[in-house]
Design a protein around this motif. Structure first.
Motif, PDB file in Angstrom:
ATOM      1  N   ASP A   1       6.205  96.670  18.995  1.00 15.18           N
ATOM      2  CA  ASP A   1       5.506  97.886  19.396  1.00 15.18           C
ATOM      3  C   ASP A   1       6.430  98.789  20.206  1.00 15.18           C
ATOM      4  O   ASP A   1       7.638  98.804  19.992  1.00 15.18           O
TER       5      ASP A   1
ATOM      6  N   GLY B   1       2.612 101.793  19.744  1.00 16.65           N
ATOM      7  CA  GLY B   1       1.177 101.609  19.581  1.00 16.65           C
ATOM      8  C   GLY B   1       0.763 100.547  18.595  1.00 16.65           C
ATOM      9  O   GLY B   1      -0.439 100.361  18.358  1.00 16.65           O
TER      10      GLY B   1
ATOM     11  N   ARG C   1      -0.493  97.340  16.948  1.00 15.10           N
ATOM     12  CA  ARG C   1      -1.131  96.040  17.130  1.00 15.10           C
ATOM     13  C   ARG C   1      -0.586  95.117  16.050  1.00 15.10           C
ATOM     14  O   ARG C   1       0.135  95.554  15.153  1.00 15.10           O
TER      15      ARG C   1
ATOM     16  N   ASP D   1      -1.352  96.404  12.657  1.00 15.79           N
ATOM     17  CA  ASP D   1      -0.561  97.584  12.284  1.00 15.79           C
ATOM     18  C   ASP D   1       0.820  97.167  11.792  1.00 15.79           C
ATOM     19  O   ASP D   1       1.339  97.717  10.811  1.00 15.79           O
TER      20      ASP D   1
ATOM     21  N   ASN E   1      -0.447  95.044  22.918  1.00 16.23           N
ATOM     22  CA  ASN E   1      -1.322  96.107  22.430  1.00 16.23           C
ATOM     23  C   ASN E   1      -2.670  95.586  21.957  1.00 16.23           C
ATOM     24  O   ASN E   1      -3.689  96.274  22.085  1.00 16.23           O
ATOM     25  N   ASP E   2      -2.696  94.384  21.402  1.00 14.13           N
ATOM     26  CA  ASP E   2      -3.982  93.830  21.000  1.00 14.13           C
ATOM     27  C   ASP E   2      -4.867  93.554  22.206  1.00 14.13           C
ATOM     28  O   ASP E   2      -6.084  93.696  22.149  1.00 14.13           O
TER      29      ASP E   2
ATOM     30  N   PHE F   1      -5.784  97.374  23.516  1.00 14.98           N
ATOM     31  CA  PHE F   1      -6.730  98.024  22.612  1.00 14.98           C
ATOM     32  C   PHE F   1      -8.072  97.302  22.623  1.00 14.98           C
ATOM     33  O   PHE F   1      -9.125  97.920  22.499  1.00 14.98           O
TER      34      PHE F   1
ATOM     35  N   ARG G   1      -9.751  97.987  26.267  1.00 18.52           N
ATOM     36  CA  ARG G   1     -10.048  99.392  26.509  1.00 18.52           C
ATOM     37  C   ARG G   1     -10.932 100.032  25.440  1.00 18.52           C
ATOM     38  O   ARG G   1     -11.748 100.899  25.755  1.00 18.52           O
ATOM     39  N   MET G   2     -10.774  99.595  24.166  1.00 17.16           N
ATOM     40  CA  MET G   2     -11.483 100.281  23.084  1.00 17.16           C
ATOM     41  C   MET G   2     -12.137  99.349  22.069  1.00 17.16           C
ATOM     42  O   MET G   2     -12.677  99.809  21.061  1.00 17.16           O
TER      43      MET G   2
ATOM     44  N   GLN H   1     -10.662  97.453  19.980  1.00 16.26           N
ATOM     45  CA  GLN H   1      -9.964  97.691  18.720  1.00 16.26           C
ATOM     46  C   GLN H   1      -8.741  96.787  18.549  1.00 16.26           C
ATOM     47  O   GLN H   1      -7.852  97.095  17.756  1.00 16.26           O
ATOM     48  N   GLY H   2      -8.689  95.703  19.273  1.00 23.44           N
ATOM     49  CA  GLY H   2      -7.559  94.783  19.152  1.00 23.44           C
ATOM     50  C   GLY H   2      -7.980  93.461  18.532  1.00 23.44           C
ATOM     51  O   GLY H   2      -9.157  93.091  18.567  1.00 23.44           O
TER      52      GLY H   2
END
Length: 220
Positions: free
Chosen positions: A9, A55, A57, A60, A84-85, A88, A91-92, A94-95
């Motif tokens: 990343d 960015g 994960r 990705d 990042n996982d 994400f 926080r969102m 999304q990981g």
């Protein structure tokens, strides 16, 4: 001849040039650039590729695995992934959780080993910093919820250690080395925001990577 591919990343990307028009910035401004500079000076003919993306994960990275890993001619594949996982995910939402992280990581390793003969894997230990003195804005939630972040980090670290053992890979203990470095200077000396490294941090990463890979007799 050494042909090394770095994947990961933003810690690995580190602002690398993607156009192919600027060979000086091809490796970014972080630990990959330091490693490349040393190896290409000491061992002319060494080829270095940096295919990391800011960015990314684990999913990705895998989405680009064919063009950015399997189709790249290399005999050493170095991967640093995991933070990042966590970010994400917390926080969102999304990981990839720990189970999915391991599953995708294993798929990547298996596909790489199936495609390339005599490939050596180098797996980097993910890490975070707890900067409590003038905490940077990006890292405030990390410090405030350190137990949650660090708990998930320890899961990813254990997964990478286990994969390194299972796949006979070189394990690079970045987190362990940074903990030792805290005896000489506080976390803010090594990281700018609890996630990304300072110049000193990248130098420590480069030294650790070179030491571990050298100990495995991969550099000659």
């Amino acid at each position: 001849m050494l042909k090394i591919l770095f994947q990961g990343d933003s810690l690995t990307d580190c602002g690398r040039d993607r156009t192919g028009n600027d060979p000086v910035r091809a490796y970014g401004c972080g630990y990959v650039n330091l490693i490349a500079s040393r190896l290409m000076c000491d061992y002319p003919g060494t080829v270095i590729y940096n295919r990391a993306y800011n960015g990314s994960r684990i999913a990705d990275t895998y989405s680009r695995w064919i063009e950015d890993a399997l189709n790249v001619d290399c005999n050493i594949l170095s991967i640093l992934s995991g933070v990042n996982d966590i970010g994400f995910g917390i926080r969102m939402n999304q990981g990839a959780d720990a189970k999915k992280f391991r599953m995708i990581y294993e798929i990547m390793l298996n596909e790489a080993l199936e495609r390339k003969d005599s490939l050596t894997l180098v797996l980097g230990e993910p890490f975070l910093f707890k900067i409590e003195n003038n905490t940077p804005e990006l890292g405030k939630d990390i410090v405030e919820n350190w137990e949650q972040w660090n708990g998930q980090l320890e899961e990813r670290q254990q997964i990478v250690r286990e994969l390194a053992k299972e796949y006979n890979a070189v394990f690079v203990p970045y987190a362990e080395r940074f903990k030792e470095a805290f005896k000489a200077a506080p976390p803010e000396h090594w990281s700018i925001d609890c996630i990304h490294a300072t110049n000193a941090g990248h130098e420590l990463m480069a030294r650790t990577w070179l030491e571990c890979v050298g100990r495995a007799n991969l550099i000659n």
